[in-house]
Design a protein around this motif. Structure first.
Motif: not given
Length: 421
Positions: A212-220, A251-259, A382-385
């Motif tokens: 249930a990761h926040p709607i934000a990129p996983l950084v660390t 493959l898609d770092s921006a989407g990792v862990m996104q629910q 992450w360039d969009r809302a």
């Protein structure tokens, strides 16, 4: 750009042999700049050193006062890593990024976050602890160092100019990160919080937090030695993290862990996809409002199962025994050139035990052994809302003895919602 970032990694000789394996997972030799700051020299083989940041030895801090009864003087040298790195006078640096030797960074997502800010302005970016009590004791205004934080160049220079005097004024503080924050308070710079930096002041299974990761990129991700391996069938924690990096992060770092959340309407199942990590299938209909709340699969920093102990909302793993989720962990990932889609496969966790359920609903354990998820890489998400991707059940099919559910994850269409129909 990675070339505008310099990393300062806090490490110690006592843990170096095991924790350097975490650094090797995310470090990109020849593309990154950074230093591992140790308390004592280590004998690092040349073959291994080429896959690590440059090793430096921290300056002596014996002249600084330290009076905390339960802490360690190592906090003094660690707090000075940013300043010592500034004094190396590296060219073309915009950001100084701090982390520990057991901190894993997602470099592309770090860049995505930092690009949102003007590096010419004084920024102090990071996140707080998951533990409410830790935040009360230390500060809600502090970036927890193990979770990683970033300081813009002008602020780092200002810190380096005054930090030694500042440290003398706070001998009773416990750690390095609260000393950094004390100096930031003197400089008048507040913490800019970002939920993608994870301290992980918890014990046990990170499933509930990552699914249930926040709607934000996983950084660390931090404290990997204190929690279970993110994939339970892994040989080690580092091997589990390598599976994440060698597949989904590549493959898609921006989407990792996104629910994403959707529903198998015919079977009355709730489906939650944490892309690149796990798929959960729950009998019955659970609302997105509940599914996006972390389930308490973990204990807090003081090893108590206390729902009031966290700095965010949590929920029990299952309110009804029949709603205990069926878990499908990442087993493979690939990219299909013809369709431009990633294909991630998730296999049912066979060691999971479920209580007897008397609901007259189909049993996922009987019908589905594998979940296949199609997703188009979306580096500009992450360039969009911020908005959670939508999930769609394409089919649930049987191929011989292999039972599979097929899902699609992607940008929500006009009028599309994650609601049971």
């Amino acid at each position: 750009m990675l070339r505008h970032i310099v990393f300062g990694i806090a490490a110690s000789k006592n843990f170096w042999e095991s924790r350097k394996e975490y650094i090797k997972i995310w470090w990109q030799p020849g593309q990154m700049r950074g230093f591992v700051w140790l308390d004592e020299p280590v004998n690092e083989p040349r073959s291994s050193a080429s896959s690590l940041p440059i090793i430096k030895i921290s300056a002596n801090t014996s002249n600084f006062p330290y009076t905390h009864k339960h802490g360690s003087r190592s906090a003094l040298r660690i707090s000075r890593i940013v300043a010592e790195t500034v004094r190396l006078n590296l060219a073309d640096v915009r950001w100084f990024v701090m982390g520990d030797d057991d901190t894993v960074f997602i470099p592309d997502n770090l860049i995505r976050v930092l690009n949102k800010f003007d590096h010419r302005q004084p920024y102090y970016i990071g996140s707080q602890s998951e533990s409410h009590l830790q935040n009360i004791i230390f500060s809600y205004a502090m970036a927890y160092g193990g979770g990683g934080f970033a300081i813009s160049r002008p602020l780092a220079i200002s810190l380096a100019q005054m930090q030694d005097r500042c440290i003398h004024r706070y001998p009773a503080l416990y750690g390095s990160d609260d000393r950094i924050q004390a100096c930031m308070a003197e400089l008048g710079v507040p913490l800019t919080r970002h939920p993608g930096f994870h301290q992980f002041d918890v014990y046990g299974d990170l499933l509930g937090l990552l699914a249930a990761h926040p709607i934000a990129p996983l950084v660390t991700l931090h404290h990997l030695d204190l929690v279970e391996a993110i994939f339970p069938n892994s040989r080690s924690r580092a091997e589990a993290m390598n599976r994440l990096f060698n597949g989904p992060v590549r493959l898609d770092s921006a989407g990792v862990m996104q629910q994403s959340i959707c529903y198998d309407v015919k079977r009355h199942w709730t489906v939650s996809v944490s892309w690149g990590f796990v798929v959960q299938v729950v009998r019955g209909v659970m609302s997105p409002r509940e599914m996006e709340m972390p389930a308490r699969t973990f204990l807090n920093w003081y090893r108590r199962a206390d729902y009031k102990a966290y700095a965010f909302n949590t929920r029990p793993v299952a309110r009804n025994p029949c709603q205990k989720p069926f878990l499908y962990y990442l087993s493979s990932s690939s990219f299909t050139n013809s369709s431009g889609m990633t294909v991630t496969r998730y296999s049912r966790y066979m060691e999971q035990r479920h209580p007897i359920c008397r609901w007259k609903l189909p049993d996922p354990a009987v019908l589905v052994n594998e979940v296949v998820v199609f997703k188009r890489p979306d580096p500009s998400i992450w360039d969009r809302a911020p908005r959670r991707n939508c999930c769609r059940v394409i089919s649930s099919s049987k191929a011989g003895n292999k039972k599979a559910m097929t899902l699609e994850v992607g940008v929500c269409r006009d009028g599309e919602i994650a609601g049971a129909r």
